[in-house]
Write a protein that holds these residues in place. Structure first.
Motif, PDB file in Angstrom:
ATOM      1  N   LEU A  82       2.785   3.801 -13.569  1.00  0.00           N
ATOM      2  CA  LEU A  82       3.931   4.127 -14.414  1.00  0.00           C
ATOM      3  C   LEU A  82       3.514   4.275 -15.871  1.00  0.00           C
ATOM      4  CD1 LEU A  82       6.517   1.646 -12.830  1.00  0.00           C
ATOM      5  CD2 LEU A  82       6.407   4.126 -12.499  1.00  0.00           C
ATOM      6  N   LYS A  83       2.657   3.379 -16.318  1.00  0.00           N
ATOM      7  CA  LYS A  83       2.175   3.465 -17.703  1.00  0.00           C
ATOM      8  C   LYS A  83       1.393   4.760 -17.922  1.00  0.00           C
ATOM      9  CE  LYS A  83      -0.891   1.346 -21.096  1.00  0.00           C
ATOM     10  NZ  LYS A  83      -1.993   0.374 -21.329  1.00  0.00           N
ATOM     11  N   GLN A  84       0.547   5.118 -16.958  1.00  0.00           N
ATOM     12  CA  GLN A  84      -0.245   6.348 -17.085  1.00  0.00           C
ATOM     13  C   GLN A  84       0.656   7.572 -17.198  1.00  0.00           C
ATOM     14  OE1 GLN A  84      -3.013   6.973 -13.886  1.00  0.00           O
ATOM     15  NE2 GLN A  84      -3.811   8.880 -14.746  1.00  0.00           N
ATOM     16  N   GLN A  85       1.721   7.627 -16.415  1.00  0.00           N
ATOM     17  CA  GLN A  85       2.646   8.755 -16.489  1.00  0.00           C
ATOM     18  C   GLN A  85       3.275   8.855 -17.874  1.00  0.00           C
ATOM     19  OE1 GLN A  85       5.324   7.997 -13.173  1.00  0.00           O
ATOM     20  NE2 GLN A  85       4.330   9.573 -11.951  1.00  0.00           N
ATOM     21  N   MET A  86       3.676   7.713 -18.437  1.00  0.00           N
ATOM     22  CA  MET A  86       4.295   7.742 -19.765  1.00  0.00           C
ATOM     23  C   MET A  86       3.281   8.111 -20.836  1.00  0.00           C
ATOM     24  SD  MET A  86       7.157   4.671 -19.752  1.00  0.00           S
ATOM     25  CE  MET A  86       6.236   3.393 -18.913  1.00  0.00           C
ATOM     26  N   GLU A  87       2.074   7.590 -20.725  1.00  0.00           N
ATOM     27  CA  GLU A  87       1.036   7.913 -21.704  1.00  0.00           C
ATOM     28  C   GLU A  87       0.704   9.405 -21.670  1.00  0.00           C
ATOM     29  OE1 GLU A  87      -1.743   3.974 -22.311  1.00  0.00           O
ATOM     30  OE2 GLU A  87      -2.032   5.142 -20.473  1.00  0.00           O
ATOM     31  N   GLU A  88       0.619   9.972 -20.487  1.00  0.00           N
ATOM     32  CA  GLU A  88       0.297  11.399 -20.381  1.00  0.00           C
ATOM     33  C   GLU A  88       1.422  12.258 -20.932  1.00  0.00           C
ATOM     34  OE1 GLU A  88      -0.626  12.020 -16.279  1.00  0.00           O
ATOM     35  OE2 GLU A  88      -2.661  11.194 -16.443  1.00  0.00           O
ATOM     36  N   HIS A  89       2.651  11.811 -20.748  1.00  0.00           N
ATOM     37  CA  HIS A  89       3.776  12.568 -21.313  1.00  0.00           C
ATOM     38  C   HIS A  89       3.735  12.510 -22.840  1.00  0.00           C
ATOM     39  CE1 HIS A  89       7.746  14.430 -21.338  1.00  0.00           C
ATOM     40  NE2 HIS A  89       8.044  13.600 -22.329  1.00  0.00           N
ATOM     41  N   ILE A  90       3.479  11.320 -23.380  1.00  0.00           N
ATOM     42  CA  ILE A  90       3.404  11.173 -24.841  1.00  0.00           C
ATOM     43  C   ILE A  90       2.285  12.048 -25.408  1.00  0.00           C
ATOM     44  CG2 ILE A  90       2.837   9.542 -26.698  1.00  0.00           C
ATOM     45  CD1 ILE A  90       4.207   7.369 -24.996  1.00  0.00           C
ATOM     46  N   ALA A  91       1.169  12.128 -24.686  1.00  0.00           N
ATOM     47  CA  ALA A  91       0.015  12.909 -25.140  1.00  0.00           C
ATOM     48  C   ALA A  91       0.182  14.404 -24.891  1.00  0.00           C
ATOM     49  CB  ALA A  91      -1.250  12.403 -24.458  1.00  0.00           C
ATOM     50  N   GLY A  92       1.278  14.809 -24.272  1.00  0.00           N
ATOM     51  CA  GLY A  92       1.519  16.218 -24.009  1.00  0.00           C
ATOM     52  C   GLY A  92       0.733  16.773 -22.838  1.00  0.00           C
ATOM     53  N   LYS A  93       0.272  15.874 -21.962  1.00  0.00           N
ATOM     54  CA  LYS A  93      -0.529  16.308 -20.824  1.00  0.00           C
ATOM     55  C   LYS A  93       0.298  16.534 -19.568  1.00  0.00           C
ATOM     56  CE  LYS A  93      -4.672  13.872 -22.456  1.00  0.00           C
ATOM     57  NZ  LYS A  93      -5.678  12.824 -22.105  1.00  0.00           N
ATOM     58  N   SER A  94       1.568  16.187 -19.630  1.00  0.00           N
ATOM     59  CA  SER A  94       2.401  16.341 -18.424  1.00  0.00           C
ATOM     60  C   SER A  94       3.812  16.769 -18.834  1.00  0.00           C
ATOM     61  CB  SER A  94       2.440  15.038 -17.622  1.00  0.00           C
ATOM     62  OG  SER A  94       2.979  13.991 -18.407  1.00  0.00           O
ATOM     63  N   VAL A 124       7.291   1.496 -27.723  1.00  0.00           N
ATOM     64  CA  VAL A 124       6.437   1.758 -26.579  1.00  0.00           C
ATOM     65  C   VAL A 124       5.159   0.924 -26.613  1.00  0.00           C
ATOM     66  CG1 VAL A 124       5.207   3.722 -27.589  1.00  0.00           C
ATOM     67  CG2 VAL A 124       5.516   3.584 -25.102  1.00  0.00           C
ATOM     68  N   ASP A 125       4.602   0.689 -27.796  1.00  0.00           N
ATOM     69  CA  ASP A 125       3.378  -0.117 -27.884  1.00  0.00           C
ATOM     70  C   ASP A 125       3.640  -1.563 -27.468  1.00  0.00           C
ATOM     71  OD1 ASP A 125       1.915   2.055 -28.718  1.00  0.00           O
ATOM     72  OD2 ASP A 125       2.020   1.554 -30.852  1.00  0.00           O
ATOM     73  N   THR A 126       4.817  -2.074 -27.825  1.00  0.00           N
ATOM     74  CA  THR A 126       5.181  -3.433 -27.418  1.00  0.00           C
ATOM     75  C   THR A 126       5.364  -3.498 -25.911  1.00  0.00           C
ATOM     76  OG1 THR A 126       6.305  -3.804 -29.536  1.00  0.00           O
ATOM     77  CG2 THR A 126       6.858  -5.304 -27.734  1.00  0.00           C
ATOM     78  N   PHE A 127       6.017  -2.477 -25.372  1.00  0.00           N
ATOM     79  CA  PHE A 127       6.243  -2.434 -23.927  1.00  0.00           C
ATOM     80  C   PHE A 127       4.914  -2.356 -23.172  1.00  0.00           C
ATOM     81  CE2 PHE A 127       7.238  -0.359 -19.896  1.00  0.00           C
ATOM     82  CZ  PHE A 127       8.303  -1.129 -19.449  1.00  0.00           C
ATOM     83  N   PHE A 128       4.042  -1.449 -23.617  1.00  0.00           N
ATOM     84  CA  PHE A 128       2.740  -1.321 -22.966  1.00  0.00           C
ATOM     85  C   PHE A 128       1.940  -2.616 -23.095  1.00  0.00           C
ATOM     86  CE2 PHE A 128       2.413   3.602 -23.420  1.00  0.00           C
ATOM     87  CZ  PHE A 128       3.309   3.736 -22.380  1.00  0.00           C
ATOM     88  N   GLY A 129       2.014  -3.246 -24.257  1.00  0.00           N
ATOM     89  CA  GLY A 129       1.284  -4.494 -24.466  1.00  0.00           C
ATOM     90  C   GLY A 129       1.716  -5.580 -23.497  1.00  0.00           C
ATOM     91  N   HIS A 130       3.008  -5.581 -23.180  1.00  0.00           N
ATOM     92  CA  HIS A 130       3.509  -6.584 -22.241  1.00  0.00           C
ATOM     93  C   HIS A 130       3.059  -6.286 -20.815  1.00  0.00           C
ATOM     94  CE1 HIS A 130       6.206  -9.654 -20.600  1.00  0.00           C
ATOM     95  NE2 HIS A 130       6.483  -8.765 -19.659  1.00  0.00           N
ATOM     96  N   ILE A 131       3.244  -5.060 -20.345  1.00  0.00           N
ATOM     97  CA  ILE A 131       2.904  -4.768 -18.951  1.00  0.00           C
ATOM     98  C   ILE A 131       1.392  -4.749 -18.727  1.00  0.00           C
ATOM     99  CG2 ILE A 131       5.064  -3.541 -18.537  1.00  0.00           C
ATOM    100  CD1 ILE A 131       3.512  -0.915 -18.622  1.00  0.00           C
TER     101      ILE A 131
END
Length: 244
Positions: free
Chosen positions: A134-146, A223-230
């Motif tokens: 799930l994190k990878q999907q969100m990161e790729e969307h933020i980076a414009g890769k998906s 988002v950084d706080t959320f990612f840091g937690h998970i």
């Protein structure tokens, strides 16, 4: 390795951690306290709660049977007379039994997945790989890769939702056994200032967190706080950790 269900066959470490939890004084005290009710219900159901761990060490089966009948307005189970095989209606589960079995099951899942000292390690191995996806999907969307990915749907079980809620440190009210058709939404938002936030919706409401564990407002968590937690729940090497 399965990422949406805790499979101790694929991840042997899950079994050893669960043994540590169920052998703990806290859990054994809980089983002892509720032992008379468990024994009575086992007699009504016709199961062996002395040697069979599925009926001795957990309230899952008891709650499954009673909750399904109550939800569908069916008669609660009664024991059977051995000579005739007919129900002995004088020895039946009661609405009070259903309520207490529900409380016991709710307590059990919160302890195993969120509150016991070993719960973090257990939940990490059960659901951490899914969090990684799930994190990878969100990161790729933020980076414009998906850019094409606007919505992703995962269909799981109550045993998928529970560890997700536990890892987010959901409130006691939200750590109850998930109702039928429960759903957990993770929404990634971009604010007018360009920053990103995550909103978590559980069954139509922003997920409330456990008292003393208010690590973020899940109505708009940076988002950084959320990612840091998970990240705390995402295994670095799931194969190695499962074999430990």
């Amino acid at each position: 390795i399965e990422t949406m269900y805790g499979n101790s066959g694929a991840c042997p470490r899950l079994k050893s951690i669960m043994t540590e939890i169920t052998d703990s004084d806290t859990y054994q005290g809980f089983l002892e306290d509720q032992g008379p009710l468990m024994a009575r219900l086992a007699g009504i159901f016709g199961v062996n709660n002395k040697s069979n761990g599925e009926w001795r060490d957990t309230w899952d089966g008891y709650f499954d049977i009673l909750n399904a009948r109550q939800c569908h307005a069916m008669q609660l189970p009664c024991s059977h007379t051995p000579e005739t095989g007919k129900q002995a209606t004088s020895n039946c589960a009661t609405p009070a039994d259903v309520l207490q079995a529900s409380r016991n099951s709710h307590y059990e899942i919160a302890l195993k997945y969120r509150d016991h000292p070993m719960a973090h390690n257990y939940t990490r191995l059960v659901i951490g790989s899914l969090w990684g996806s799930l994190k990878q999907q969100m990161e790729e969307h933020i980076a414009g890769k998906s850019d094409d990915l606007r919505f992703a749907l995962y269909s799981g079980h109550d045993s998928t939702i529970v560890p997700l809620l536990a890892s987010l440190k959901a409130s006691n009210r939200n750590m109850l056994w998930p109702p039928y058709a429960s759903n957990l939404l993770l929404e990634l938002w971009k604010k007018t200032d360009g920053s990103r936030v995550v909103r978590v919706i559980y069954n139509g409401k922003v997920l409330e967190l456990q008292d003393g564990n208010q690590w973020c407002d899940l109505g708009a968590c940076p988002v950084d706080t959320f990612f840091g937690h998970i990240d705390k729940f995402i295994p670095t090497d799931i194969t190695t950790e499962c074999a430990a």
